[in-house]
Scaffold this active site. Structure first.
Site, short mmCIF file in Angstrom:
data_model
loop_
_atom_site.label_atom_id
_atom_site.label_comp_id
_atom_site.label_asym_id
_atom_site.label_seq_id
_atom_site.Cartn_x
_atom_site.Cartn_y
_atom_site.Cartn_z
N CYS A 1 13.18 10.83 7.56
CA CYS A 1 13.04 10.34 8.93
C CYS A 1 14.30 10.63 9.74
CB CYS A 1 12.76 8.84 8.93
SG CYS A 1 13.96 7.89 8.00
N GLU B 1 8.96 1.01 11.17
CA GLU B 1 9.99 2.04 11.07
C GLU B 1 9.26 3.38 11.14
OE1 GLU B 1 12.82 0.65 11.14
OE2 GLU B 1 12.12 -1.34 10.57
N LYS C 1 0.85 -1.18 0.00
CA LYS C 1 0.00 0.00 0.00
C LYS C 1 0.89 1.24 0.00
CE LYS C 1 -1.90 2.86 2.95
NZ LYS C 1 -1.89 4.02 2.06
N GLU D 1 8.40 15.45 16.28
CA GLU D 1 9.08 15.37 14.99
C GLU D 1 8.53 16.47 14.08
OE1 GLU D 1 8.02 12.16 12.22
OE2 GLU D 1 10.11 12.12 11.60
#
Ligand code: NAD
Length: 480
Positions: free
Chosen positions: A286, A252, A177, A381
């Protein structure tokens, strides 16, 4: 209209989404989307295909991966341009991503032979259980079955390759996906794999929503493993649901990597690397260096050079060969970033802005001087081009600041004192600590991932994924 890939067939669905070009802020293409029903069907096809595919001789599977790498190489410019158009990633960086994806398919083909090797154990060395004298015990590695791969928007080629190549190599079948922001690259890669000879049913690529395609993958009992890359809130919620249906998980997730610069660092190197680490792909990596921590003796000098460098960044059209920073992924991200910078300003931050792009979803590269722990940008973040720069006095305070978030993906330390570098490396909570280089370093074959809210389950990487997505089975035989 771009189709979905349902077990090898290109299917144009009734439902569709409009994928935007973030560089222009305009529609790029219409893409078919799968719903729950198509996803169930894809999982069924993958489950049926598993029996045959997992029993294929290894050389047959590796040939398919090698052929796919060759086709990707031939079509690499088309892949890079597609990636840039839908993600806004500057074309030079998109080419690097495609090259890495090709390399990943080749490494998976090469490394699988070694990873799938088992062992024989000298059980005659053990007292218990009794009867070990003539017993032979060996281990074999077997694939899990259907694996669900859920991708983030920011690495449509590399993340696809990390999740698909090692799984196909070991004999798993995969339902992918991609993100609804960047699904087209994934559909192209799916087409390429079938062109390379993948048997029907083995792989599906299903653009679609998290609450439909994603939820079905997570809930469906035929799916035996989930490999997810994306944000921490989505990852943790998927993990908790996936384990209740007995799935293996590799999550992750987000990061807020610190870059720690000591007074004895090579300043020029620390500045140029930490600017690139934060502003590459407009801060949407990331393992971007999202918090810059600088020792007080060199803080003013570092800040001045950092801001100068940020102001010289060439911001603009991601298709332009000279562009260093393009847009962010969407207009709503621009709003979130504005709010985060406003929050920093009200909490004592001094704001420095670089060049602003025009036409698409641009946010000027921004530096926040005097960053402190009250600010949102030092805790959460921030997935965009905003660099907080904070001050520390000694190594203990540097460790405290570095470890002050719940994330723990990677970290960088700049110093010329090796002992200090090693001490810091042991103290910082992270999946990797990089000395005198960028938090962005990643070797695709090696384990990559984080601790805390950056990662749950196994690390990602060609070998790590193969190990995580296979079962080690012991076989015992009494030869007496
Ligand atoms: P996201 O969490 O918004 O989406 C990731 C994927 O999950 C998408 O495909 C999305 O459609 C899907 N999804 C959303 N809700 C779902 C649900 N309920 N069930 C199943 N699937 C669902 O992340 P994003 O914005 O696409 O990507 C950026 C994030 O990814 C950042 O946090 C970044 O740090 C992280 N990231 C981590 C790594 C790593 O290796 N640790 C690498 C790249 C990106």
């Amino acid at each position: 209209m771009i189709p979905i890939i349902l077990g090898g067939e290109k299917v144009v669905t009734q439902a569709k989404i409009t994928v935007m070009d973030p560089g222009k802020g305009k529609p790029l293409n219409e893409v078919s989307v799968a719903g729950r029903e198509e996803t169930r069907h894809a999982i069924e096809l993958a489950d049926q295909a598993f029996d045959h595919f997992s029993r294929l001789a290894l050389k047959e599977r590796t040939k398919i991966l090698e052929r796919a790498a060759e086709i990707m190489e031939k079509r690499s410019e088309e892949l890079a341009r597609t990636l840039t158009a839908e993600s806004g990633k500057p074309i030079r960086d998109a080419r690097v991503e495609v090259t890495r994806a090709i390399h990943l398919f080749r490494s998976a083909a090469q490394e699988v032979r070694l990873v799938l090797e088992g062992a024989t154990f000298r059980v005659d060395g053990y007292e218990y259980p009794p009867g070990n004298e003539r017993r032979m015990v060996m281990s074999v590695r077997e694939p899990l079955g259907v694996v669900g791969a859920i991708l983030p928007f920011n690495f449509p080629a590399n993340s696809f390759a990390h999740k698909v190549a090692p799984n196909l190599a070991v004999g798993n079948t995969v339902v992918v996906k991609p993100s609804t922001s960047t699904p087209i690259t994934g559909v192209l890669l799916g087409e390429i794999l079938y062109e390379a000879g993948l048997p029907k049913g083995v792989l599906s690529v299903l653009p679609g929503g998290g609450d439909t395609v994603g939820a079905e993958i997570v809930e469906n009992r035929r799916v035996k493993g989930i490999t997810f890359t994306g944000s921490t809130p989505v990852g943790t919620s998927i993990a908790s649901k996936a384990v209740t249906t007995g799935k293996r998980v590799m999550m992750e997730m987000g990061g807020s990597d610190p870059i720690v610069v000591f007074k004895d660092a090579d300043l020029e190197r620390a500045v140029s690397i930490s600017v690139r680490a934060r502003f590459e792909y407009a801060g949407q990596n990331c393992n971007a260096g999202k918090r810059i921590l600088v020792q007080e003796e060199i803080y003013e000098k570092f800040l001045k050079e950092y801001v100068n460098r940020v102001k010289s960044l060439r911001v603009g059209d991601p298709m332009d060969e000279s562009t260093e920073m393009g847009p962010v992924i969407s207009a709503s991200v621009v709003k979130d970033l504005e709010n985060a910078v406003l929050d920093s300003e009200t909490k004592g931050g001094v704001i420095h802005r670089g060049m602003a792009g025009t036409g698409g979803y641009y946010f000027a590269p921004t530096v926040v001087e005097n960053a402190n722990l009250d600010m949102v940008i030092m805790k959460r973040e921030i997935f965009g081009p905003v660099a907080p720069i904070a001050k520390f006095s000694d190594w203990k305070e540097a460790v405290e600041l570095a470890n002050s978030t719940e994330y723990g993906l990677q970290a960088s330390i700049f110093t010329s004192d090796l002992k200090l570098a090693l001490k810091m490396s042991r103290e910082i909570r992270a999946g990797a600590v990089i000395v005198n280089d960028s938090t962005r370093l990643r070797w695709d074959s090696l384990p990559f991932g984080g601790v805390g809210l950056s990662g749950i389950g196994s690390r990602e990487g060609v070998r790590s994924t193969m190990l995580a997505m296979t079962e080690e089975k012991l076989i015992s035989l009494d030869l007496s």
